[in-house]
Design a protein around this motif. Sequence first.
Motif, PDB file in Angstrom:
ATOM      1  N   VAL A 222       0.823  -1.212   0.000  1.00 41.03           N
ATOM      2  CA  VAL A 222       0.000   0.000   0.000  1.00 41.03           C
ATOM      3  C   VAL A 222       0.856   1.260   0.000  1.00 41.03           C
ATOM      4  N   LEU A 223       2.145   1.112   0.297  1.00 42.85           N
ATOM      5  CA  LEU A 223       3.049   2.268   0.292  1.00 42.85           C
ATOM      6  C   LEU A 223       4.481   1.784   0.076  1.00 42.85           C
ATOM      7  N   VAL A 224       5.195   2.470  -0.791  1.00 44.96           N
ATOM      8  CA  VAL A 224       6.619   2.198  -1.009  1.00 44.96           C
ATOM      9  C   VAL A 224       7.331   3.532  -1.163  1.00 44.96           C
ATOM     10  N   ASN A 225       8.615   3.576  -0.818  1.00 44.76           N
ATOM     11  CA  ASN A 225       9.372   4.815  -0.985  1.00 44.76           C
ATOM     12  C   ASN A 225      10.129   4.786  -2.304  1.00 44.76           C
ATOM     13  N   GLN A 226      10.830   5.894  -2.563  1.00 43.62           N
ATOM     14  CA  GLN A 226      11.514   6.035  -3.839  1.00 43.62           C
ATOM     15  C   GLN A 226      12.664   5.045  -3.986  1.00 43.62           C
ATOM     16  N   ALA A 227      13.318   4.695  -2.882  1.00 47.38           N
ATOM     17  CA  ALA A 227      14.393   3.705  -2.955  1.00 47.38           C
ATOM     18  C   ALA A 227      13.848   2.356  -3.410  1.00 47.38           C
ATOM     19  N   TYR A 228      12.649   2.017  -2.977  1.00 46.16           N
ATOM     20  CA  TYR A 228      11.998   0.781  -3.418  1.00 46.16           C
ATOM     21  C   TYR A 228      11.714   0.850  -4.913  1.00 46.16           C
ATOM     22  N   VAL A 229      11.213   2.028  -5.362  1.00 44.92           N
ATOM     23  CA  VAL A 229      10.904   2.202  -6.787  1.00 44.92           C
ATOM     24  C   VAL A 229      12.165   2.019  -7.628  1.00 44.92           C
ATOM     25  N   ARG A 230      13.272   2.604  -7.186  1.00 49.25           N
ATOM     26  CA  ARG A 230      14.527   2.464  -7.934  1.00 49.25           C
ATOM     27  C   ARG A 230      15.039   1.033  -7.896  1.00 49.25           C
ATOM     28  N   LYS A 234      11.176   0.653 -11.440  1.00 51.26           N
ATOM     29  CA  LYS A 234       9.899   1.197 -11.894  1.00 51.26           C
ATOM     30  C   LYS A 234       9.993   2.718 -11.956  1.00 51.26           C
ATOM     31  N   THR A 235       8.935   3.348 -12.475  1.00 47.34           N
ATOM     32  CA  THR A 235       8.959   4.807 -12.645  1.00 47.34           C
ATOM     33  C   THR A 235       8.280   5.556 -11.517  1.00 47.34           C
ATOM     34  N   SER A 236       7.359   4.928 -10.815  1.00 46.77           N
ATOM     35  CA  SER A 236       6.643   5.627  -9.744  1.00 46.77           C
ATOM     36  C   SER A 236       6.166   4.615  -8.718  1.00 46.77           C
ATOM     37  N   ALA A 237       5.828   5.137  -7.537  1.00 51.70           N
ATOM     38  CA  ALA A 237       5.312   4.279  -6.467  1.00 51.70           C
ATOM     39  C   ALA A 237       3.956   3.702  -6.853  1.00 51.70           C
ATOM     40  N   GLN A 238       3.137   4.498  -7.563  1.00 54.64           N
ATOM     41  CA  GLN A 238       1.831   4.001  -7.975  1.00 54.64           C
ATOM     42  C   GLN A 238       1.959   2.814  -8.920  1.00 54.64           C
ATOM     43  N   GLU A 239       2.949   2.853  -9.791  1.00 53.18           N
ATOM     44  CA  GLU A 239       3.178   1.735 -10.701  1.00 53.18           C
ATOM     45  C   GLU A 239       3.569   0.477  -9.926  1.00 53.18           C
ATOM     46  N   VAL A 240       4.396   0.645  -8.889  1.00 54.52           N
ATOM     47  CA  VAL A 240       4.801  -0.505  -8.069  1.00 54.52           C
ATOM     48  C   VAL A 240       3.593  -1.097  -7.364  1.00 54.52           C
ATOM     49  N   ILE A 241       2.756  -0.228  -6.779  1.00 53.75           N
ATOM     50  CA  ILE A 241       1.590  -0.714  -6.027  1.00 53.75           C
ATOM     51  C   ILE A 241       0.583  -1.357  -6.965  1.00 53.75           C
ATOM     52  N   SER A 242       0.395  -0.775  -8.143  1.00 54.46           N
ATOM     53  CA  SER A 242      -0.558  -1.357  -9.093  1.00 54.46           C
ATOM     54  C   SER A 242      -0.097  -2.733  -9.549  1.00 54.46           C
ATOM     55  N   ALA A 243       1.196  -2.882  -9.806  1.00 54.40           N
ATOM     56  CA  ALA A 243       1.728  -4.171 -10.267  1.00 54.40           C
ATOM     57  C   ALA A 243       2.080  -5.116  -9.129  1.00 54.40           C
ATOM     58  N   GLN A 244       2.082  -4.612  -7.862  1.00 54.85           N
ATOM     59  CA  GLN A 244       2.465  -5.420  -6.703  1.00 54.85           C
ATOM     60  C   GLN A 244       3.819  -6.100  -6.945  1.00 54.85           C
ATOM     61  N   THR A 245       4.802  -5.267  -7.318  1.00 57.17           N
ATOM     62  CA  THR A 245       6.137  -5.765  -7.622  1.00 57.17           C
ATOM     63  C   THR A 245       6.903  -5.987  -6.330  1.00 57.17           C
TER      64      THR A 245
END
Length: 519
Positions: A222-230, A234-245
């Motif tokens: 439900v929440l990830v930071n920018q270090a997780y995104v990198r 991925k390009t954004s936190a929303q993309e990570v949450i939508s894909a559940q990466t």
Amino acid sequence: MMPHISVLVAASESGIALDQSTALFPEDILPLTILFLAALFWMVLAVWAMRQRGHAASARQIAERANNFSAAIFKSAPVGYLLFDRVGSCKAGGNAQALLGLADICTRLEDLCPDDGMGGLTPEAMAALEAQLNTPAQTSRPIMLTTRDGHVLKLSRALDYVDPDRLDRLLFWLEDETEHLTQAKAREIALKADTVERQRLRAVIDAAPFPIWLRGENLDLVLVNQAYVRAVEKTSAQEVISAQTEIVNNALTGSSRDSAARARDADEIVHERHFAVIGGERRALSLTDKPVGDLIAGYAVDVTEAEEKRAELARVIDGHAETLNSLSSPVAIFDADQKLQFFNSAFSRLFRLSDDWLMDRPDHASLLEAMREKRRLPEQADFRAWRTEQLDLHHNPDSVEELWHLPDGSTLRMVGQPHPLGGLLLLFEDVTDKLALESSYNALIAVQRETLNNLHEAVAVFGSDGRLKLFNPTYADIWSLDADILISEPHFGDILDLTRDVLYQAAIGPPCANVSWGK
């Protein structure tokens, strides 16, 4: 009298002639009967009227009590009303007088804003009220009016009010909204502060150099930071949450989602180490998941360098262990918990202990007990006190050296010093032969010294470093030297300086000044 009346009525109905009735009753009975009936009628009418009047009075009293009760309730309520007509008159009812803070009764519109400035509405609120009076009912909306004492009143038009007198009057309700507005403002301030705090917390989380995430009860991100995104590219936190990466998704060792599930099921913090490909490189990650209410918070720390250092340290330790194991001197190493961490074969042979038992990593106290049973410790009058002294070496920052005289006549030299990685390092050396040789040497020197002391000739022996090693009393007497100086092993040059006066007096007379023999 009643029977006579009945007869009269019956005779009349049956058609009997009037003269017959007059023959039956006296002539003065009829007026009395009529008078009686009239009096009876008025008595009944009076009783009925009195009863009706009583009912009406009771009804009025009930209505008045109900009206007074309703008025008292309405007046005690935090609401009031204002009734206006088209000619400018105003009536304040209910609790309006108290809400407006007016001391005098309000009869005109101008009374709502007294000229003396005592209570009532502010000029701005008065202007808003006048505008509201000129607003059509269809477009009228509640407005807020501010009183001079700081209260905020809500003015609402009663749209369903029908003037019973058909005077085209307007009815407005007044409600005190001061407390509600204060609470709403406090909630707004708290909400704003909470929003700012959330934004700051989010900024801190995004600024963290390591991945941080938050999962729901169903383990979805439900929440990830920018270090997780990198990390997951991925390009954004929303993309990570939508894909559940997931940051770790290994078919063999499991995923980061599995680690969170274990933390949720155990309801405790779970630390696990996994490997993941980040930035095209295989990295070692330390995952931590902690249940927080219905959520699960987690973070990952890159421990690749630490793993490499740990592996390198393990290789160094193994190398040192091999080196120590090849030494002939017994060595034992204890960890910070006073348990045996390492020993070499020389140690087990010297103290006659089983390698299998030593591999079970006994503690230092148990090891001392086993060595005592093998009679490989010095005999002690108070073994417990001596054992405590030995265990205190774990807390001694300095090196300690001791000689252990064993019951079999052998002597061990024990050196204890803190280990660089924590714990205690013990080195042992069998110095039995060395002490025997030293004792023999000292005895030989003592014999030689005694022999020299009994000679009449002066004898002095200098070592390879030019210092005096042996001398006899005759040597000191001949050269007039102090025995204490000779015992300090002076240099040959110092001896010449001390004896030059004797030499010159014996050879050429007076002593030579300003002459030094040097060293």
